[in-house]
Design a protein around this motif. Structure first.
Motif, PDB file in Angstrom:
ATOM      1  N   UNK A 182      56.796  33.787  34.829  1.00 33.55           N
ATOM      2  CA  UNK A 182      56.900  33.614  36.281  1.00 33.55           C
ATOM      3  C   UNK A 182      55.997  34.605  37.010  1.00 33.55           C
ATOM      4  N   UNK A 183      55.948  35.839  36.529  1.00 31.04           N
ATOM      5  CA  UNK A 183      55.097  36.855  37.140  1.00 31.04           C
ATOM      6  C   UNK A 183      53.626  36.450  37.041  1.00 31.04           C
ATOM      7  N   UNK A 184      53.223  35.902  35.897  1.00 33.20           N
ATOM      8  CA  UNK A 184      51.837  35.439  35.740  1.00 33.20           C
ATOM      9  C   UNK A 184      51.532  34.306  36.714  1.00 33.20           C
ATOM     10  N   UNK A 185      52.474  33.392  36.879  1.00 31.24           N
ATOM     11  CA  UNK A 185      52.266  32.277  37.809  1.00 31.24           C
ATOM     12  C   UNK A 185      52.113  32.772  39.245  1.00 31.24           C
ATOM     13  N   UNK A 186      52.908  33.760  39.610  1.00 37.83           N
ATOM     14  CA  UNK A 186      52.829  34.303  40.975  1.00 37.83           C
ATOM     15  C   UNK A 186      51.499  35.017  41.199  1.00 37.83           C
ATOM     16  N   UNK A 187      51.046  35.789  40.213  1.00 40.16           N
ATOM     17  CA  UNK A 187      49.756  36.468  40.324  1.00 40.16           C
ATOM     18  C   UNK A 187      48.618  35.464  40.400  1.00 40.16           C
ATOM     19  N   UNK A 188      48.735  34.388  39.630  1.00 36.80           N
ATOM     20  CA  UNK A 188      47.706  33.355  39.644  1.00 36.80           C
ATOM     21  C   UNK A 188      47.642  32.681  41.013  1.00 36.80           C
ATOM     22  N   UNK A 189      48.795  32.408  41.589  1.00 37.86           N
ATOM     23  CA  UNK A 189      48.824  31.783  42.909  1.00 37.86           C
ATOM     24  C   UNK A 189      48.187  32.690  43.961  1.00 37.86           C
TER      25      UNK A 189
ATOM     26  N   UNK B  73      45.886  34.932  43.388  1.00 36.41           N
ATOM     27  CA  UNK B  73      44.454  34.921  43.126  1.00 36.41           C
ATOM     28  C   UNK B  73      43.781  33.668  43.657  1.00 36.41           C
ATOM     29  N   UNK B  74      44.440  32.546  43.512  1.00 33.75           N
ATOM     30  CA  UNK B  74      43.895  31.290  44.031  1.00 33.75           C
ATOM     31  C   UNK B  74      43.785  31.326  45.545  1.00 33.75           C
ATOM     32  N   UNK B  75      44.769  31.930  46.192  1.00 33.49           N
ATOM     33  CA  UNK B  75      44.711  32.058  47.656  1.00 33.49           C
ATOM     34  C   UNK B  75      43.554  32.963  48.083  1.00 33.49           C
TER      35      UNK B  75
ATOM     36  N   UNK C  28      37.980  33.170  50.374  1.00 37.07           N
ATOM     37  CA  UNK C  28      36.697  33.828  50.099  1.00 37.07           C
ATOM     38  C   UNK C  28      36.826  35.343  50.250  1.00 37.07           C
ATOM     39  N   UNK C  29      37.968  35.887  49.825  1.00 36.60           N
ATOM     40  CA  UNK C  29      38.220  37.331  49.862  1.00 36.60           C
ATOM     41  C   UNK C  29      37.908  37.887  48.480  1.00 36.60           C
ATOM     42  N   UNK C  30      36.659  38.298  48.286  1.00 34.19           N
ATOM     43  CA  UNK C  30      36.209  38.740  46.964  1.00 34.19           C
ATOM     44  C   UNK C  30      36.975  39.969  46.492  1.00 34.19           C
ATOM     45  N   UNK C  31      37.174  40.933  47.378  1.00 31.03           N
ATOM     46  CA  UNK C  31      37.887  42.155  46.983  1.00 31.03           C
ATOM     47  C   UNK C  31      39.288  41.825  46.489  1.00 31.03           C
ATOM     48  N   UNK C  32      39.984  40.944  47.214  1.00 29.74           N
ATOM     49  CA  UNK C  32      41.337  40.574  46.807  1.00 29.74           C
ATOM     50  C   UNK C  32      41.318  39.794  45.497  1.00 29.74           C
ATOM     51  N   UNK C  33      40.326  38.920  45.331  1.00 30.18           N
ATOM     52  CA  UNK C  33      40.224  38.144  44.096  1.00 30.18           C
ATOM     53  C   UNK C  33      39.987  39.054  42.898  1.00 30.18           C
TER      54      UNK C  33
ATOM     55  N   UNK D  68      32.408  37.624  40.870  1.00 29.44           N
ATOM     56  CA  UNK D  68      33.723  37.076  41.225  1.00 29.44           C
ATOM     57  C   UNK D  68      33.600  35.802  42.044  1.00 29.44           C
ATOM     58  N   UNK D  69      32.703  35.814  43.016  1.00 27.18           N
ATOM     59  CA  UNK D  69      32.538  34.619  43.841  1.00 27.18           C
ATOM     60  C   UNK D  69      31.966  33.467  43.008  1.00 27.18           C
ATOM     61  N   UNK D  70      31.039  33.764  42.125  1.00 24.94           N
ATOM     62  CA  UNK D  70      30.437  32.733  41.281  1.00 24.94           C
ATOM     63  C   UNK D  70      31.461  32.130  40.320  1.00 24.94           C
ATOM     64  N   UNK D  71      32.338  32.975  39.787  1.00 25.46           N
ATOM     65  CA  UNK D  71      33.384  32.468  38.885  1.00 25.46           C
ATOM     66  C   UNK D  71      34.406  31.641  39.667  1.00 25.46           C
ATOM     67  N   UNK D  72      34.746  32.125  40.866  1.00 23.29           N
ATOM     68  CA  UNK D  72      35.567  31.357  41.792  1.00 23.29           C
ATOM     69  C   UNK D  72      36.803  30.717  41.194  1.00 23.29           C
ATOM     70  N   UNK D  73      37.023  29.460  41.557  1.00 28.79           N
ATOM     71  CA  UNK D  73      38.222  28.733  41.131  1.00 28.79           C
ATOM     72  C   UNK D  73      38.269  28.537  39.623  1.00 28.79           C
TER      73      UNK D  73
END
Length: 225
Positions: free
Chosen positions: A118-125, A127-129, A134-139, A178-183
């Motif tokens: 569940x923790x991994x799913x929340x972190x993934x969500x 990251x997707x946001x 387009x918040x590279x630092x947050x990603x 990070x931006x190039x890797x993106x989604x």
């Protein structure tokens, strides 16, 4: 524009309590890791001291420590410069990262419980946001947290200690792509979560190895400034 390239007010003043030189070191390392201070950039003691609200002495001590650790190059009669990693340095570091992360993924698949997944799913969500915004630092930060969680779920203290030694440099190399890797990066994270949830150790290993190799390849193929 200051030669350090940091806009006025971008760096908070450090609070005095505690070992000041260590706090200055951590602040400068964070600025280097996030590439607020860019590879090859000249680091002027007086300007950095002004940004951080300290004297030049703890800045000088921090730069010497960063030089010892390979983050900063001290050049005679020229001063301090952020280290410019070679392609070989990056390749070696990211190759070691692949070995560590692949084993962590296997162990996570063997050991993770419902709360960990569940923790991994929340972190993934999250990251997707960050990618959507387009918040590279947050990603980048969420990517680091996701991988740290996988390492935690692996439950191997020695493996975690080894991974911690390369974590900062992994962030350093990941930031420019990070931006190039993106989604796509987070699609791969979702595949890893599925493998861990299914307790499929081989699949988790394979997914993580491919994931980290994609990052390594993207770094080498990145556009150069």
């Amino acid at each position: 524009m200051l030669s350090t390239g940091l806009p006025q007010g971008a760096v908070p003043k450090l609070e005095r309590p505690g070992p000041l030189r260590d706090r200055v070191y951590e602040a400068l390392l964070e600025l280097i890791t996030t590439r607020a201070l860019r590879p090859g950039q000249h680091l002027v003691e007086s300007e950095l001291a002004g940004h951080l609200g300290v004297s030049r002495q703890p800045v000088r001590e921090a730069l010497q420590r960063l030089n010892t650790e390979g983050w900063v190059d001290l050049r005679p009669a020229q001063g301090a410069f952020v280290h410019e990693p070679t392609e070989e340095e990056a390749d070696q570091l990211l190759t070691v990262r692949t070995l560590l992360e692949a084993e962590a993924a296997r162990l996570a698949a063997a050991n993770a419980g419902t709360a960990g997944i569940t923790a991994l799913e929340e972190l993934c969500a999250e990251g997707e946001r960050a990618v959507d915004a387009d918040d590279v630092d947050a990603a980048v930060a969420m990517n680091a947290r996701f991988h740290a969680k996988v390492m935690e779920l692996a439950g191997n203290t020695v493996l975690a200690e080894l991974a911690a030694q390369v974590d900062r440099r992994v962030r350093w190399y990941y930031t420019p792509v990070a931006r190039q890797r993106g989604h796509q990066s987070w699609i791969e994270h979702r595949a890893l979560i599925a493998a861990v949830s299914a307790r499929d150790e081989q699949r988790a290993t394979d997914v993580m190895r491919a994931h980290t190799e994609h990052t390594r390849k993207t770094y080498h193929e990145r556009p150069r400034p």
